[in-house]
Design a protein around this motif. Structure first.
Motif, PDB file in Angstrom:
ATOM      1  N   LEU A  89       1.715   1.814 -13.170  1.00  0.00           N
ATOM      2  CA  LEU A  89       1.507   0.943 -14.333  1.00  0.00           C
ATOM      3  C   LEU A  89       2.756   0.953 -15.222  1.00  0.00           C
ATOM      4  CD1 LEU A  89      -0.681  -0.707 -15.978  1.00  0.00           C
ATOM      5  CD2 LEU A  89      -1.134   1.411 -17.192  1.00  0.00           C
ATOM      6  N   GLU A  90       3.268   2.126 -15.501  1.00  0.00           N
ATOM      7  CA  GLU A  90       4.439   2.237 -16.378  1.00  0.00           C
ATOM      8  C   GLU A  90       5.700   1.686 -15.704  1.00  0.00           C
ATOM      9  OE1 GLU A  90       4.808   5.698 -18.756  1.00  0.00           O
ATOM     10  OE2 GLU A  90       2.644   5.857 -19.051  1.00  0.00           O
ATOM     11  N   ALA A  91       5.821   1.894 -14.399  1.00  0.00           N
ATOM     12  CA  ALA A  91       7.004   1.423 -13.666  1.00  0.00           C
ATOM     13  C   ALA A  91       7.066  -0.101 -13.606  1.00  0.00           C
ATOM     14  CB  ALA A  91       6.999   1.987 -12.243  1.00  0.00           C
ATOM     15  N   THR A  92       5.899  -0.763 -13.607  1.00  0.00           N
ATOM     16  CA  THR A  92       5.857  -2.218 -13.420  1.00  0.00           C
ATOM     17  C   THR A  92       5.705  -2.997 -14.721  1.00  0.00           C
ATOM     18  OG1 THR A  92       3.470  -2.061 -12.992  1.00  0.00           O
ATOM     19  CG2 THR A  92       4.930  -2.073 -11.066  1.00  0.00           C
ATOM     20  N   GLU A  93       5.600  -2.282 -15.830  1.00  0.00           N
ATOM     21  CA  GLU A  93       5.346  -2.915 -17.129  1.00  0.00           C
ATOM     22  C   GLU A  93       6.311  -4.052 -17.466  1.00  0.00           C
ATOM     23  OE1 GLU A  93       2.818  -0.571 -20.401  1.00  0.00           O
ATOM     24  OE2 GLU A  93       4.865   0.160 -20.055  1.00  0.00           O
ATOM     25  N   ASP A  94       7.589  -3.886 -17.126  1.00  0.00           N
ATOM     26  CA  ASP A  94       8.589  -4.900 -17.474  1.00  0.00           C
ATOM     27  C   ASP A  94       8.734  -5.991 -16.413  1.00  0.00           C
ATOM     28  OD1 ASP A  94       9.108  -3.518 -19.790  1.00  0.00           O
ATOM     29  OD2 ASP A  94      10.760  -2.368 -18.917  1.00  0.00           O
TER      30      ASP A  94
ATOM     31  N   VAL B 208      -0.952  -1.249  -4.274  1.00  0.00           N
ATOM     32  CA  VAL B 208      -2.297  -0.708  -4.032  1.00  0.00           C
ATOM     33  C   VAL B 208      -2.157   0.804  -3.860  1.00  0.00           C
ATOM     34  CG1 VAL B 208      -4.357  -0.792  -2.576  1.00  0.00           C
ATOM     35  CG2 VAL B 208      -2.969  -2.869  -2.913  1.00  0.00           C
ATOM     36  N   VAL B 209      -2.566   1.531  -4.895  1.00  0.00           N
ATOM     37  CA  VAL B 209      -2.419   2.984  -4.880  1.00  0.00           C
ATOM     38  C   VAL B 209      -3.517   3.577  -3.998  1.00  0.00           C
ATOM     39  CG1 VAL B 209      -2.276   5.080  -6.282  1.00  0.00           C
ATOM     40  CG2 VAL B 209      -1.457   2.891  -7.216  1.00  0.00           C
TER      41      VAL B 209
ATOM     42  N   PHE C 235       0.829  -1.202   0.000  1.00  0.00           N
ATOM     43  CA  PHE C 235       0.000   0.000   0.000  1.00  0.00           C
ATOM     44  C   PHE C 235       0.865   1.254   0.000  1.00  0.00           C
ATOM     45  CE2 PHE C 235      -2.664  -3.288   1.731  1.00  0.00           C
ATOM     46  CZ  PHE C 235      -3.950  -2.972   1.338  1.00  0.00           C
ATOM     47  N   GLY C 236       0.414   2.283  -0.711  1.00  0.00           N
ATOM     48  CA  GLY C 236       1.142   3.545  -0.676  1.00  0.00           C
ATOM     49  C   GLY C 236       0.503   4.575  -1.579  1.00  0.00           C
ATOM     50  N   THR C 237       0.920   5.833  -1.402  1.00  0.00           N
ATOM     51  CA  THR C 237       0.427   6.864  -2.317  1.00  0.00           C
ATOM     52  C   THR C 237       1.236   6.826  -3.612  1.00  0.00           C
ATOM     53  OG1 THR C 237       1.867   8.491  -1.246  1.00  0.00           O
ATOM     54  CG2 THR C 237      -0.444   8.459  -0.547  1.00  0.00           C
ATOM     55  N   PHE C 238       2.479   6.333  -3.542  1.00  0.00           N
ATOM     56  CA  PHE C 238       3.349   6.240  -4.722  1.00  0.00           C
ATOM     57  C   PHE C 238       3.340   7.567  -5.490  1.00  0.00           C
ATOM     58  CE2 PHE C 238       1.846   1.859  -3.847  1.00  0.00           C
ATOM     59  CZ  PHE C 238       3.040   1.370  -3.355  1.00  0.00           C
TER      60      PHE C 238
ATOM     61  N   HIS D 289      -3.116   9.723 -12.226  1.00  0.00           N
ATOM     62  CA  HIS D 289      -1.718   9.976 -12.598  1.00  0.00           C
ATOM     63  C   HIS D 289      -0.776   9.067 -11.814  1.00  0.00           C
ATOM     64  CE1 HIS D 289      -2.422  13.220 -15.309  1.00  0.00           C
ATOM     65  NE2 HIS D 289      -2.958  13.998 -14.391  1.00  0.00           N
ATOM     66  N   ARG D 290      -1.037   8.904 -10.516  1.00  0.00           N
ATOM     67  CA  ARG D 290      -0.171   8.049  -9.705  1.00  0.00           C
ATOM     68  C   ARG D 290      -0.325   6.581 -10.120  1.00  0.00           C
ATOM     69  NH1 ARG D 290      -1.827   8.167  -4.617  1.00  0.00           N
ATOM     70  NH2 ARG D 290      -3.693   9.373  -5.037  1.00  0.00           N
TER      71      ARG D 290
END
Length: 194
Positions: free
Chosen positions: A61-66, A37-38, A8-11, A55-56
């Motif tokens: 999503l983009e950070a975990t794509e790979d 979990v955003v 969990f986090g605001t990321f 946006h977060r």
């Protein structure tokens, strides 16, 4: 049965520290996946520095794509606010009645205050908790130290914070090495945290 760790986090924004810890969890513990979990912006607490939920989520999503074992989750976006972790866990159990065993991932600093959480005893009874090391003051409550549901994972200590990244980015410092490339690109294009 898939064992899923909920992180969990605001990321705000997600950074390489988050990725290092979550990847370590799926590679060196019994977890099969980690879901980021955003945490949605509370309607009762509007923080100017907190980006909109979508946006977060997009940055996660983009950070975990790979990383096929790391997934973004917006499960809390539609839950009533203010929300408590126990409500999210109940909601997930209803949404995924079979095939998933959910666990919590938290830093040692959060474990120190875990006895203040709503329904923490119920969480401990029904869910396992995977704890990663953090440098923080205070003692871990004795009831959690030897608890069979609490697993300490010897992940690298990551002292990178989103607060630091936002502040120094605003001050014109180069924070690019602290962010996944896709997150940096998104942040830069959208002119966030300036």
């Amino acid at each position: 049965m898939k064992k899923v760790g909920l992180y969990f986090g605001t990321f705000n924004p997600i950074h390489i520290g988050h990725l290092v810890i979550s990847n370590h969890m799926v590679e060196f513990s019994e977890l099969d996946e980690v879901w980021f979990v955003v945490t949605p912006q509370s309607p009762f607490k509007t923080k100017k520095t907190l980006l909109d939920n979508h946006h977060r989520y997009q940055m996660v999503l983009e950070a975990t794509e790979d990383y096929p074992k790391l997934k973004p989750s917006n499960i809390e976006f539609n839950l009533p606010q203010p929300n408590y972790t126990i409500n999210t866990l109940v909601h997930l159990a209803e949404k995924y009645p079979t095939g998933h065993q959910f666990c919590l991932i938290m830093g040692e600093d959060n474990l120190k205050g875990f006895h203040k959480w709503k329904n923490y005893k119920a969480i401990l009874e029904d869910y396992e908790i995977y704890v990663y090391p953090r440098i923080s003051k205070g003692e871990i409550d004795h009831q959690f130290k030897e608890h069979p549901s609490v697993h300490r994972v010897n992940a690298p200590i990551m002292e990178i914070s989103s607060t630091f990244i936002r502040r120094e980015h605003k001050n014109g410092k180069n924070v690019r090495p602290l962010l996944p490339f896709a997150v940096w690109k998104y942040m830069d294009e959208m002119n966030f945290y300036r």
